[in-house]
Design an enzyme around this catalytic site. Sequence first.
Site, PDB file in Angstrom:
ATOM      1  N   GLY A 105       0.853  -1.183   0.000  1.00  0.00           N
ATOM      2  CA  GLY A 105       0.000   0.000   0.000  1.00  0.00           C
ATOM      3  C   GLY A 105       0.886   1.229   0.000  1.00  0.00           C
ATOM      4  N   TYR A 106       0.248   2.359  -0.186  1.00  0.00           N
ATOM      5  CA  TYR A 106       0.985   3.606  -0.361  1.00  0.00           C
ATOM      6  C   TYR A 106       1.916   3.877   0.825  1.00  0.00           C
ATOM      7  CZ  TYR A 106       1.785   8.545  -1.289  1.00  0.00           C
ATOM      8  OH  TYR A 106       2.365   9.759  -1.522  1.00  0.00           O
ATOM      9  N   LEU A 107       1.384   3.832   2.033  1.00  0.00           N
ATOM     10  CA  LEU A 107       2.244   4.029   3.201  1.00  0.00           C
ATOM     11  C   LEU A 107       2.908   2.720   3.622  1.00  0.00           C
ATOM     12  CD1 LEU A 107       3.268   6.035   5.316  1.00  0.00           C
ATOM     13  CD2 LEU A 107       1.363   5.331   6.774  1.00  0.00           C
ATOM     14  N   GLY A 108       2.161   1.615   3.503  1.00  0.00           N
ATOM     15  CA  GLY A 108       2.660   0.330   3.996  1.00  0.00           C
ATOM     16  C   GLY A 108       4.016  -0.046   3.434  1.00  0.00           C
ATOM     17  N   ARG A 161      -1.659 -11.578   1.880  1.00  0.00           N
ATOM     18  CA  ARG A 161      -3.085 -11.954   1.876  1.00  0.00           C
ATOM     19  C   ARG A 161      -3.394 -12.834   0.677  1.00  0.00           C
ATOM     20  NH1 ARG A 161      -7.265  -8.421   1.412  1.00  0.00           N
ATOM     21  NH2 ARG A 161      -6.133  -7.055   0.003  1.00  0.00           N
ATOM     22  N   LYS A 181       1.371  -6.623  -6.891  1.00  0.00           N
ATOM     23  CA  LYS A 181       1.471  -6.821  -5.436  1.00  0.00           C
ATOM     24  C   LYS A 181       2.368  -8.017  -5.122  1.00  0.00           C
ATOM     25  CE  LYS A 181      -2.527  -4.530  -3.638  1.00  0.00           C
ATOM     26  NZ  LYS A 181      -3.640  -4.489  -2.732  1.00  0.00           N
ATOM     27  N   LYS A 184     -11.927   5.463  12.898  1.00  0.00           N
ATOM     28  CA  LYS A 184     -10.630   5.306  13.583  1.00  0.00           C
ATOM     29  C   LYS A 184     -10.826   5.314  15.101  1.00  0.00           C
ATOM     30  CE  LYS A 184      -7.662   6.682   9.728  1.00  0.00           C
ATOM     31  NZ  LYS A 184      -6.740   7.619   9.083  1.00  0.00           N
ATOM     32  N   ARG A 231      -9.849   2.581  17.969  1.00  0.00           N
ATOM     33  CA  ARG A 231      -9.129   2.953  19.211  1.00  0.00           C
ATOM     34  C   ARG A 231      -9.838   2.386  20.441  1.00  0.00           C
ATOM     35  NH1 ARG A 231      -6.655   9.068  19.513  1.00  0.00           N
ATOM     36  NH2 ARG A 231      -5.434   8.992  17.595  1.00  0.00           N
TER      37      ARG A 231
HETATM   38  N1  LIG Z   1      -2.648  12.104   6.263  1.00  0.00           N
HETATM   39  C1  LIG Z   1      -2.781  11.918   4.979  1.00  0.00           C
HETATM   40  O1  LIG Z   1      -2.592  12.832   4.161  1.00  0.00           O
HETATM   41  C2  LIG Z   1      -3.119  10.535   4.488  1.00  0.00           C
HETATM   42  C3  LIG Z   1      -3.125  10.263   3.116  1.00  0.00           C
HETATM   43  C4  LIG Z   1      -3.381   8.968   2.707  1.00  0.00           C
HETATM   44  C5  LIG Z   1      -3.643   7.968   3.651  1.00  0.00           C
HETATM   45  N2  LIG Z   1      -3.652   8.273   4.978  1.00  0.00           N
HETATM   46  C6  LIG Z   1      -3.922   7.218   5.977  1.00  0.00           C
HETATM   47  O2  LIG Z   1      -2.876   6.255   5.877  1.00  0.00           O
HETATM   48  C7  LIG Z   1      -3.404   4.938   6.108  1.00  0.00           C
HETATM   49  C8  LIG Z   1      -2.986   4.027   4.956  1.00  0.00           C
HETATM   50  O3  LIG Z   1      -3.530   4.530   3.754  1.00  0.00           O
HETATM   51  P1  LIG Z   1      -2.930   4.175   2.322  1.00  0.00           P
HETATM   52  O4  LIG Z   1      -3.373   5.253   1.399  1.00  0.00           O
HETATM   53  O5  LIG Z   1      -1.489   3.872   2.464  1.00  0.00           O
HETATM   54  O6  LIG Z   1      -3.723   2.856   1.982  1.00  0.00           O
HETATM   55  P2  LIG Z   1      -3.843   2.113   0.559  1.00  0.00           P
HETATM   56  O7  LIG Z   1      -2.560   2.175  -0.153  1.00  0.00           O
HETATM   57  O8  LIG Z   1      -5.060   2.629  -0.147  1.00  0.00           O
HETATM   58  O9  LIG Z   1      -4.165   0.624   1.023  1.00  0.00           O
HETATM   59  C9  LIG Z   1      -3.338  -0.027   1.962  1.00  0.00           C
HETATM   60  C10 LIG Z   1      -3.618  -1.492   1.965  1.00  0.00           C
HETATM   61  O10 LIG Z   1      -4.919  -1.762   2.466  1.00  0.00           O
HETATM   62  C11 LIG Z   1      -5.151  -3.120   2.150  1.00  0.00           C
HETATM   63  N3  LIG Z   1      -6.553  -3.403   1.886  1.00  0.00           N
HETATM   64  C12 LIG Z   1      -7.392  -2.757   1.070  1.00  0.00           C
HETATM   65  N4  LIG Z   1      -8.586  -3.367   1.069  1.00  0.00           N
HETATM   66  C13 LIG Z   1      -8.473  -4.431   1.906  1.00  0.00           C
HETATM   67  C14 LIG Z   1      -9.346  -5.445   2.321  1.00  0.00           C
HETATM   68  N5  LIG Z   1     -10.605  -5.508   1.863  1.00  0.00           N
HETATM   69  N6  LIG Z   1      -8.906  -6.367   3.190  1.00  0.00           N
HETATM   70  C15 LIG Z   1      -7.643  -6.311   3.668  1.00  0.00           C
HETATM   71  N7  LIG Z   1      -6.754  -5.378   3.295  1.00  0.00           N
HETATM   72  C16 LIG Z   1      -7.178  -4.456   2.426  1.00  0.00           C
HETATM   73  C17 LIG Z   1      -4.318  -3.479   0.912  1.00  0.00           C
HETATM   74  O11 LIG Z   1      -3.396  -4.473   1.353  1.00  0.00           O
HETATM   75  P3  LIG Z   1      -2.794  -5.600   0.394  1.00  0.00           P
HETATM   76  O12 LIG Z   1      -1.573  -4.982  -0.187  1.00  0.00           O
HETATM   77  O13 LIG Z   1      -2.528  -6.709   1.310  1.00  0.00           O
HETATM   78  O14 LIG Z   1      -3.816  -5.892  -0.652  1.00  0.00           O
HETATM   79  C18 LIG Z   1      -3.624  -2.167   0.604  1.00  0.00           C
HETATM   80  O15 LIG Z   1      -2.329  -2.319   0.112  1.00  0.00           O
HETATM   81  C19 LIG Z   1      -4.910   5.104   6.284  1.00  0.00           C
HETATM   82  O16 LIG Z   1      -5.226   5.114   7.656  1.00  0.00           O
HETATM   83  C20 LIG Z   1      -5.210   6.468   5.691  1.00  0.00           C
HETATM   84  O17 LIG Z   1      -6.325   7.093   6.285  1.00  0.00           O
HETATM   85  C21 LIG Z   1      -3.390   9.529   5.412  1.00  0.00           C
END
Ligand SMILES: NC(=O)c1ccc[n+]([C@@H]2O[C@H](COP(=O)([O-])OP(=O)(O)OC[C@H]3O[C@@H](n4cnc5c(N)ncnc54)[C@H](OP(=O)(O)O)[C@@H]3O)[C@@H](O)[C@H]2O)c1
Length: 364
Positions: free
Chosen positions: A35-38, A57, A66, A160, A164
């Site tokens: 994922g983007y942050l992961g 997964r 992936k 969220k 918590r």
């Molecule tokens: N502060 C900011 O500006 C900002 C911006 C963006 C995000 N965030 C926060 O950062 C966090 C991560 O966001 P992200 O954008 O990095 O996420 P993302 O890339 O959209 O998704 C992260 C991972 O979620 C998993 N996922 C999606 N659907 C799923 C499902 N049905 N079951 C299990 N896993 C699933 C996928 O894992 P797999 O790779 O295993 O498929 C995907 O790689 C979130 O809490 C978001 O709110 C904050």
Amino acid sequence: MVLLMIRLSSVAGEGGGGDGGAGDGEGGEGEANSGYLGKRLVKASLALGHETYVLNREEIGVDIEKVQMLLGFKEQGAHLVPGSFNDHQSLVKAVKLVDVVICAISGVHIRSHQILLQLKLVDAIKEAGNVKRFLPSEFGTDPARMGHAMEPGRVTFDDKMVVRRAIEEAGIPFTYVSANCFAGYFLGGLCQPGRILPSKDSVVLFSDGNTKAIYVDEDDIAMYTIKSIDDPRTLNKTLYIRPPQNILSQREIVETWEKLIGKELHKSSISEEQFLASLKGQNYAEQVGLTHYYHVCFEGCLTNFKIGNKGVEASELYPEKFNILPSIITCAAIYKMIVPSLLMSCFSFIPKLIIKGMINLRKA
Ligand SMILES: NC(=O)c1ccc[n+]([C@@H]2O[C@H](COP(=O)([O-])OP(=O)(O)OC[C@H]3O[C@@H](n4cnc5c(N)ncnc54)[C@H](OP(=O)(O)O)[C@@H]3O)[C@@H](O)[C@H]2O)c1
């Protein structure tokens, strides 16, 4: 990747899990995901020398990008752990391998929002009973401060907070990371919703453009997060990432961009009332995002409070600078097509530090 898990070598009585493949070994530092942050969390965990486990997964199936990313993590030393949010025992088995669990499940409506799925993870962590720290998928505005948030965007904060409450009711040790604005999402488009690349001609300012927000390089977010996982000072606290140099107004960001391109942009502004009126007619996911912009860019929700005794500030705890670049330059990471020409045109007048930063970004 949704789940990053880490085995802490520093935890007394617990050793590393060997260098074998998926699911081998006992205990670990943490579990994170792609994922983007992961993916950045995985990179940071490996860079800091942690024994890193990544959930693989089964639902990924034949998503070749992936799969290739996961194999790339493995090549760099991570362990791949099979599991599914639809299979409780697989999650229990996975978290039993590690000491720290970090979840980076999706939570941006325009992409995907699965925050409440973490309740399954909380159940698994509770049953496993060994996890020393859980960092749920937060990484944005502190949801505990957003009780007043507007519909429909408040769903992000409400969900969220549900997670918590489940963590705290289960007695799971935690760290919540309030990362503020991801630089890539906000800076690239000069804080304009729906844009991630900058214009060389014009910009729309939120009101006078002087409200301060906090923009953090995603790689720095990952590094601060991983730094915090075994730090007693962050145990059961919110880690706010607000280095002073990252606190910027939209106007300051635009001015920095103008200096980089050597040209003044045409500026117009949108009032609070016009902005709220513009929400009507947008689809649900867009409205969620726009209400977040409202709170950040008009209300100043990221900077209008002091960190209390339930929180700690990341750059005070970890004063080393991970990326030496000023925040605005982090947005150049997503300007890859623009940077080479910028590099040439700006070479004579922008500070060496910035040039170096751009070269680093081009290599990234
Ligand atoms: N502060 C900011 O500006 C900002 C911006 C963006 C995000 N965030 C926060 O950062 C966090 C991560 O966001 P992200 O954008 O990095 O996420 P993302 O890339 O959209 O998704 C992260 C991972 O979620 C998993 N996922 C999606 N659907 C799923 C499902 N049905 N079951 C299990 N896993 C699933 C996928 O894992 P797999 O790779 O295993 O498929 C995907 O790689 C979130 O809490 C978001 O709110 C904050």
